[in-house]
Design an enzyme around this catalytic site. Structure first.
Site, PDB file in Angstrom:
ATOM      1  N   GLU A  52       0.813  -1.227   0.000  1.00 16.31           N
ATOM      2  CA  GLU A  52       0.000   0.000   0.000  1.00 16.31           C
ATOM      3  C   GLU A  52       0.844   1.273   0.000  1.00 16.31           C
ATOM      4  O   GLU A  52       0.416   2.304  -0.510  1.00 16.31           O
ATOM      5  CB  GLU A  52      -0.960   0.020   1.196  1.00 16.31           C
ATOM      6  CG  GLU A  52      -2.103  -0.984   1.094  1.00 16.31           C
ATOM      7  CD  GLU A  52      -1.787  -2.339   1.681  1.00 16.31           C
ATOM      8  OE1 GLU A  52      -0.582  -2.624   1.963  1.00 16.31           O
ATOM      9  OE2 GLU A  52      -2.717  -3.138   1.878  1.00 16.31           O
ATOM     10  N   MET A 480      24.507   8.418   1.609  1.00 15.22           N
ATOM     11  CA  MET A 480      24.402   9.673   2.344  1.00 15.22           C
ATOM     12  C   MET A 480      24.646   9.438   3.840  1.00 15.22           C
ATOM     13  O   MET A 480      25.249  10.280   4.520  1.00 15.22           O
ATOM     14  CB  MET A 480      23.033  10.323   2.118  1.00 15.22           C
ATOM     15  CG  MET A 480      22.981  11.780   2.527  1.00 15.22           C
ATOM     16  SD  MET A 480      24.192  12.805   1.666  1.00 15.22           S
ATOM     17  CE  MET A 480      23.254  13.398   0.269  1.00 15.22           C
TER      18      MET A 480
END
Lengths: 582, 169
Positions: A52, A480
């Site tokens: 979902e 990162m």
């Protein structure tokens, strides 16, 4: 009162009346009646995702690329909670969505029933608005109102929770006329006196800058056109936030590139040294401002925003104009022209900017054999540019490199999770964009870590024959995170190594995709070309230098003038104040 | 911005009288780290469609501005008025104060109540419940005095407020 029909039929009829063509969803017990109603019709296309969260990101990608409202349909309980990340993402980036969630029947609400959760409670603060519809007769009006709220004003996600019995019961439905709301009245037109004042300030400025954001994209393609006209009229340099890229063409002579933490040196320096800043549909996010007390200390600031709460939230401005940024720019241009303004002499300002530009802050230097990630994205841009691709990203280094090295020339071509920074956004967003533009070249620029967060959506693209391309910048690190550990935490790479990676080519093939490996600089062009040439979906595993860092960078808690331009300026360990910042 | 001196502001918020609206308002305060000194809410319209929420909050002026703007953009909010900025207004609070004791203390409690125009609304041979209303300051003072004569417990409404004069906000 209109035709009598079941709640589920009302949902489908209302969606049809609202012009909805695509719904992203996943069935479950509490939405079976709506799925049954969808089964019996052929006007709305349902796209079955694999999770979902991806349904919401796909709807976001669809909305961002097409300018329409994205629609999601999920079941109660886990269906709704899985959607929460996407809903929050859409709120942060002002993406118009309507999310329909099934709910247990009204008589079971509050009893801890199977797959029950307090959906309106959970989504209250991560949606623009939400509803629990307890009467079938209200379904139609609520759906129409929800679309109006989602797309007007500052766009955002609206959640409608529909108990199963409400879907079964019958009530009248009639398509309403023009929607107005008794309390919700977004302000579109800006105050003319303020606009006139803004024009005078702009005409008098010696060192002006236009600082543009996602609001320009949200306002529609006309706003991007108006921005070009405004820039031309006033002659000021223009910078853009991550969310605003594409509103001004990348190669426009007045464009300074993206600003902020990984923005260009010239954009950040110009923000710092300007005497007038005109913020158009941006919100002074912490990634943009850096250290607040050192943010553009000597400028007067004009802020145009449709959301009043954006004014003075973190940065005090001298003039706030509430309104749609497109409408305000249109009025600014009218006033500018009516008063016969010419831009003030900005020659010394542009000379200064030229000096900053000469630092070539997005430049990178090839050292050693390994393929540089910046180079990979640069070539991807050069080789696909003519096809006007739509680019989505995941979140991390690859996202910033894409923002720096991929040039955007039009609005709605750049889909990225800016505010929430959601890894796993890019693949479903690309799927959504591809559905909106079946013939377009849609590329998800990904990292090998992020892509695994919604990797299951490979199946969705296969099922609907969507020729989505995924270009994985594979450096075997959550890059990162690793970069911050290198810069702030003494190079202690705690849990940032991407161990046990799948064989992405085999994984692609298992889902019926084509897989391509780029193993070094020599493979790069051939690999990109093979990706472009393949008519179906492709995963490209592009293996790049493992320890490359994303520069330039304003370290957390630093000012615009304290940019790190290259690895030579790095620090090894940050102090505790800096470590505490995100 | 947050280093400016804090000010106390009384806000009137007119909202749809619907389930979840209060949670939306309260949640906004907690999610964004704003203070609530007191909060009252009741349905105030003929057709039960509108509730009036009175919030007493404190913060530096820019934060108060933000609170107003954040409240204003909630869909079910009709109107937000900062009564402190608006001008002259009346603020009142009501408290029920239970005092137990016998002999002199009981007499003294009654006498003090009389001075504060507090009304006994329940009595037994060993206790009173006083109803006192007025500004928060007055209510505070009454409660402080009652501590010396056998205060047992207090229930307070929180502040309600309305602008002076003929006009509605």
């Amino acid at each position: 009162m209109g035709t009598e029909m079941t709640g589920a039929d009302i949902v489908v009829q209302a969606l049809t009346d609202l012009g909805v063509e695509v719904v992203f969803g996943y069935p479950g017990g509490a939405v079976l009646p709506i799925y049954d109603a969808l089964f019996k019709q052929s006007r709305i296309r349902h796209i079955l995702v694999r999770h979902e969260q991806a349904a919401v990101h796909a709807a976001e990608g669809y909305a961002r690329a097409s300018g329409k409202v994205g629609v999601v349909l999920v079941t109660s309980g886990p269906g709704a909670t899985n959607a929460v990340t996407g809903i929050t993402d859409a709120l942060m980036d002002s993406i118009p969505l309507v999310v329909l969630t099934g709910q247990v029947p009204t008589h079971l609400i509050g009893t801890d029933a199977f797959q029950e959760c307090d959906t309106v409670g959970i989504t209250r603060h991560c949606s623009k608005h939400n509803y629990l519809v307890k009467e079938t007769a209200k379904l139609g009006p609520v759906l129409h109102e929800a679309f109006y709220i989602a797309r007007s004003g500052r766009p955002g996600p609206v959640v409608i929770d529909i108990p199963k019995d409400v879907q079964i019961m019958r009530a009248g439905y009639a398509k309403p006329g023009v929607i107005s709301h008794k309390t919700y009245k977004p302000q579109v037109k800006g105050d003319l006196t303020a606009i006139e004042a803004a024009v005078e300030m702009l005409a008098a400025a010696e060192r002006p800058i236009l600082y543009t954001g996602g609001g320009v994209i949200n306002s529609g393609p006309v706003a991007s056109q108006l921005l070009r006209e405004l820039a031309k009229a006033c002659g000021a340099p223009v910078t853009s936030t991550l969310m605003g890229l594409g509103s001004l063409p990348d190669d426009h002579p007045q464009f300074l590139g993206m600003l902020g933490m990984h923005g260009s040196y010239e954009a950040n320096m110009a923000m710092n040294k300007c005497d007038l800043m005109v913020c158009l549909g941006a919100r002074f996010d912490d990634r943009v401002t850096g250290r607040l007390d050192a943010f553009s200390p000597n400028s007067r600031k004009i802020h145009v925003d449709i959301d009043r709460s954006s004014f003075n939230k973190t940065v005090r401005v001298d003039l706030a104009i509430q309104g749609d940024v497109g409408s305000v720019m249109e009025d600014m241009l009218k006033v500018w022209r009516a008063r016969g303004h010419r831009a003030a002499d900005q020659k010394p300002w542009w000379e200064q900017i030229k000096g900053w530009r000469a630092r070539n802050s997005f430049g990178f230097e090839q050292k050693g054999e390994a393929l540089l990630p910046q180079k990979a994205i640069q070539r991807l841009y050069e080789m696909t540019r003519a096809k006007k691709p739509i680019i989505s990203t995941e979140v991390g280094q690859h996202q910033m490199w894409a923002a720096q090295h991929f040039g955007f020339h039009e609005p709605n071509k750049w889909l990225t999770s800016g505010g929430l920074g959601t890894m796993g956004y890019g693949l479903p967003a690309a799927i959504g964009a591809q559905l909106a533009f079946p013939g377009a070249l849609v590329i998800d620029i990904a990292g090998e870590a992020s892509i695994q967060m919604n990797i299951q959506e490979l199946g969705t693209a296969t099922q609907y024959r969507l020729p989505v391309k995924i270009f994985i910048i594979n450096n075997e690190y959550m890059g990162m995170v690793r970069q911050w550990q290198e810069l702030n935490h003494g190079g202690r790479y705690s849990e940032s190594y991407s161990d046990s990676l799948p064989d992405f080519v085999k994984l692609a093939e298992a889902y019926g995709w084509k897989g391509i490996t780029i193993d070094g600089p020599d493979d790069l062009d051939a690999g990109i070309q093979a990706m472009i040439d393949h008519p179906g979906p492709v995963v490209v595993d592009c293996r790049v230098a493992k320890l490359a860092n994303c520069f330039p960078m304003i370290p957390s808690g630093a000012a615009h003038t304290d940019m790190i331009l290259s690895a030579a300026d790095e620090r090894g360990e940050a102090d505790d104040d800096a470590k505490a910042l995100v | 911005m947050k280093h400016l001196p804090s000010e106390r502001h009384t806000l009137s918020i007119l909202v749809d009288n619907e389930a979840g609206v209060l949670a939306r308002i309260v949640g906004l305060f907690s999610a964004r780290g704003y203070n609530i000194e007191s909060l009252t809410v009741a349905d105030v319209s003929d057709d039960h469609a509108v509730s009036r929420i009175t919030v007493v909050t404190n913060g530096p002026p820019p934060v108060i501005d933000q609170i107003m703007a954040q409240l204003d953009r909630l869909v079910p909010v009709h109107k937000v008025v900062d009564l402190t900025d608006w001008g002259p207004h009346v603020e009142r609070e009501m408290a029920l104060v239970k005092v137990a004791g016998t002999g002199d203390k009981r007499v003294e409690a009654l006498r003090l109540a009389d001075i504060f125009r507090a009304r006994p609304v329940d009595t037994s041979t060993a206790s009173f419940v006083f109803e006192v209303s007025g500004s928060s300051e007055k209510v505070n003072q009454f409660i402080t005095l009652m501590r010396e004569v056998g205060l047992v417990e207090v229930a307070r409404t929180g502040v309600v407020a309305i602008a002076r004069g003929a006009e509605a906000v």
